[in-house]
Design a protein around this motif. Structure first.
Motif, PDB file in Angstrom:
ATOM      1  N   LEU A   1      -3.874  17.243  -0.315  1.00  0.00           N
ATOM      2  CA  LEU A   1      -3.029  17.867   0.961  1.00  0.00           C
ATOM      3  C   LEU A   1      -3.419  19.454   0.766  1.00  0.00           C
ATOM      4  CD1 LEU A   1       0.465  16.657   1.239  1.00  0.00           C
ATOM      5  CD2 LEU A   1      -1.370  16.280   2.552  1.00  0.00           C
TER       6      LEU A   1
ATOM      7  N   ASP B   1      -0.289  15.182  -8.218  1.00  0.00           N
ATOM      8  CA  ASP B   1      -1.023  13.944  -8.368  1.00  0.00           C
ATOM      9  C   ASP B   1      -2.182  14.200  -7.230  1.00  0.00           C
ATOM     10  OD1 ASP B   1       0.033  13.548  -5.745  1.00  0.00           O
ATOM     11  OD2 ASP B   1       1.142  11.815  -6.364  1.00  0.00           O
ATOM     12  N   ASP B   2      -3.111  13.019  -7.086  1.00  0.00           N
ATOM     13  CA  ASP B   2      -4.353  13.329  -6.183  1.00  0.00           C
ATOM     14  C   ASP B   2      -3.753  13.410  -4.914  1.00  0.00           C
ATOM     15  OD1 ASP B   2      -6.053  12.683  -8.211  1.00  0.00           O
ATOM     16  OD2 ASP B   2      -6.266  10.588  -7.970  1.00  0.00           O
ATOM     17  N   TYR B   3      -2.646  12.750  -4.368  1.00  0.00           N
ATOM     18  CA  TYR B   3      -2.206  13.239  -2.832  1.00  0.00           C
ATOM     19  C   TYR B   3      -1.731  14.615  -2.699  1.00  0.00           C
ATOM     20  CZ  TYR B   3      -0.445  12.416   1.778  1.00  0.00           C
ATOM     21  OH  TYR B   3      -0.193  12.698   2.969  1.00  0.00           O
ATOM     22  N   ASP B   4      -1.149  15.405  -3.592  1.00  0.00           N
ATOM     23  CA  ASP B   4      -0.869  16.785  -3.688  1.00  0.00           C
ATOM     24  C   ASP B   4      -2.167  17.666  -3.474  1.00  0.00           C
ATOM     25  OD1 ASP B   4       1.966  16.609  -4.068  1.00  0.00           O
ATOM     26  OD2 ASP B   4       1.734  16.375  -6.175  1.00  0.00           O
TER      27      ASP B   4
ATOM     28  N   GLU C   1       1.461   6.721 -10.149  1.00  0.00           N
ATOM     29  CA  GLU C   1       1.578   8.231 -10.473  1.00  0.00           C
ATOM     30  C   GLU C   1       0.296   8.759  -9.816  1.00  0.00           C
ATOM     31  OE1 GLU C   1      -0.551   8.867 -14.741  1.00  0.00           O
ATOM     32  OE2 GLU C   1       1.733   8.689 -14.600  1.00  0.00           O
ATOM     33  N   GLN C   2      -0.717   8.260  -9.777  1.00  0.00           N
ATOM     34  CA  GLN C   2      -1.801   8.968  -8.858  1.00  0.00           C
ATOM     35  C   GLN C   2      -1.516   9.310  -7.276  1.00  0.00           C
ATOM     36  OE1 GLN C   2      -5.751   6.663  -9.200  1.00  0.00           O
ATOM     37  NE2 GLN C   2      -4.830   5.449 -10.719  1.00  0.00           N
ATOM     38  N   PHE C   3      -0.701   8.801  -6.757  1.00  0.00           N
ATOM     39  CA  PHE C   3      -0.278   9.314  -5.447  1.00  0.00           C
ATOM     40  C   PHE C   3       1.138   9.064  -5.005  1.00  0.00           C
ATOM     41  CE2 PHE C   3      -0.637   4.734  -4.004  1.00  0.00           C
ATOM     42  CZ  PHE C   3      -1.748   4.453  -4.880  1.00  0.00           C
ATOM     43  N   TRP C   4       2.051   9.207  -6.211  1.00  0.00           N
ATOM     44  CA  TRP C   4       3.324   8.745  -5.690  1.00  0.00           C
ATOM     45  C   TRP C   4       3.868  10.126  -4.946  1.00  0.00           C
ATOM     46  CZ3 TRP C   4       6.482   4.938  -5.520  1.00  0.00           C
ATOM     47  CH2 TRP C   4       7.605   5.178  -5.453  1.00  0.00           C
ATOM     48  N   SER C   5       3.257  10.910  -4.680  1.00  0.00           N
ATOM     49  CA  SER C   5       3.829  12.116  -3.944  1.00  0.00           C
ATOM     50  C   SER C   5       3.718  11.847  -2.312  1.00  0.00           C
ATOM     51  CB  SER C   5       3.167  13.415  -4.100  1.00  0.00           C
ATOM     52  OG  SER C   5       1.702  13.132  -3.870  1.00  0.00           O
ATOM     53  N   ALA C   6       2.740  10.840  -2.142  1.00  0.00           N
ATOM     54  CA  ALA C   6       2.849  10.152  -0.781  1.00  0.00           C
ATOM     55  C   ALA C   6       3.736   9.590  -0.465  1.00  0.00           C
ATOM     56  CB  ALA C   6       1.371   9.534  -0.551  1.00  0.00           C
TER      57      ALA C   6
ATOM     58  N   MET D   1       7.533  16.334 -10.364  1.00  0.00           N
ATOM     59  CA  MET D   1       6.707  17.054  -9.319  1.00  0.00           C
ATOM     60  C   MET D   1       7.025  18.392  -9.280  1.00  0.00           C
ATOM     61  SD  MET D   1       6.246  15.840  -5.307  1.00  0.00           S
ATOM     62  CE  MET D   1       5.947  17.159  -4.217  1.00  0.00           C
TER      63      MET D   1
ATOM     64  N   ARG E   1      -4.380  19.723 -14.341  1.00  0.00           N
ATOM     65  CA  ARG E   1      -3.621  18.672 -13.532  1.00  0.00           C
ATOM     66  C   ARG E   1      -2.535  18.476 -14.159  1.00  0.00           C
ATOM     67  NH1 ARG E   1      -5.701  14.423  -9.676  1.00  0.00           N
ATOM     68  NH2 ARG E   1      -7.741  15.334 -10.076  1.00  0.00           N
TER      69      ARG E   1
END
Lengths: 210, 93
Positions: B42, B36-39, A146-151, B1, B30
């Motif tokens: 970006l 998330d961290d990737y959002d 879940e820390q980087f699932w958006s990737a 999301m 958050r």
């Protein structure tokens, strides 16, 4: 024949794999980093997520584990604003140079959050610059996804395998996913975010010319 | 999301360029925004590109908090369609 050179001392159009980002640098792992890394990996928010999965190896065993024969490259992530501080560790291991694959792992101190991804991007760029790799593998336990699932949702990472109920934690078994970053996806990312790497090139060139 | 796009956010931000915002140090932001961290990474990169990296984001990207605040302002500036994710506007005032 006179060789055309750019400011980096390399042929025109060729960049060196700078390890400088906007806010972080990757520096070689040195003995002076060992204690800080040991403390970081045993923090309560990290210990159960990272490779030791809650166990506390003796310090000497921890140090030995950093230099396993399967490590291809590894760097300490250092905040540029605080020279010498240890913000994380980026590792490439279990490479198959015949197949063009390598596993990558990243750990950062708790407050860094999304900053760890800058260090990760620097490692990935270094790997693709220096080796003819096609695919980078990330083994990720389900509760870390879940820390980087958006990737994954954005198509930057691709989930290519999943071991069901593989990893025990907190009273149940969790899936272990393997995510893949392809060279083409990273090159698209790099081209889309020139600011992330621009300062590194600038600083490197300035340092060389001074 | 959250239904969002970095591009939409950057377009909004480029019209306001509101850098003088108070950062609400609320640890749940958050989670409330479900980024998330990737959002966040970006968004930070997009803001870097937009501002030419002139100090908008904190040095260590814990800076995440400031990014979240900007993004939060973007969300509450939207009037239609309604947000489907529960943000908590009173925490920002």
């Amino acid at each position: 024949m006179k060789r055309q050179e750019g400011s980096s001392g390399l042929p025109e159009g060729v960049s060196r794999p700078s390890l400088l980002g906007r806010r972080y640098s990757l520096v070689p792992l040195l003995p002076s980093h060992h204690e800080a890394l040991y403390g970081m990996c045993l923090q309560d928010q990290i210990a159960f997520r990272w490779r030791y999965r809650g166990a506390q190896p003796q310090f000497e065993a921890f140090v030995r584990s950093l230099y396993g024969p399967n490590v291809l490259a590894q760097f300490v992530m250092e905040p540029k604003a605080v020279k010498g501080a240890v913000a994380g560790l980026q590792v490439a291991y279990n490479a198959s140079l015949q197949d063009g694959t390598v596993y990558v792992a990243s750990v950062s101190s708790a407050p860094r959050g999304s900053g760890a991804l800058e260090g990760f991007a620097l490692l990935v760029r270094h790997l693709f610059y220096c080796w003819n790799l096609r695919k980078l593998y990330l083994e990720v336990v389900e509760f870390n996804l879940e820390q980087f699932w958006s990737a994954v949702e954005r198509g930057v990472l691709v989930e290519e395998s999943r071991l069901r109920e593989h990893t025990y934690f907190y009273g149940r078994y969790w899936d272990l996913a393997t995510l893949v970053l392809y060279r083409e996806q990273f090159e698209d990312f790099e081209a889309s975010h020139p600011m992330l790497f621009a300062e590194g090139r600038q600083v490197s060139d300035d340092a060389r010319q001074s | 999301m959250v239904p969002w796009s970095v591009e939409e956010f950057v377009a909004w931000f480029s019209t306001t360029m509101d850098l003088a915002c108070e950062v609400p140090h609320h640890a749940r932001l958050r989670d409330d925004l479900a980024l998330d961290d990737y959002d966040l990474f970006l968004v930070a990169l997009a803001l870097d590109d937009l501002t030419k990296g002139e100090g908008l984001i904190d040095e260590d990207l814990c800076g995440s908090l400031r990014v979240i605040d900007l993004y939060h302002r973007y969300l509450i500036s939207l009037s239609s369609p309604p947000m489907v994710h529960p943000v908590v506007p009173d925490r920002l005032t």
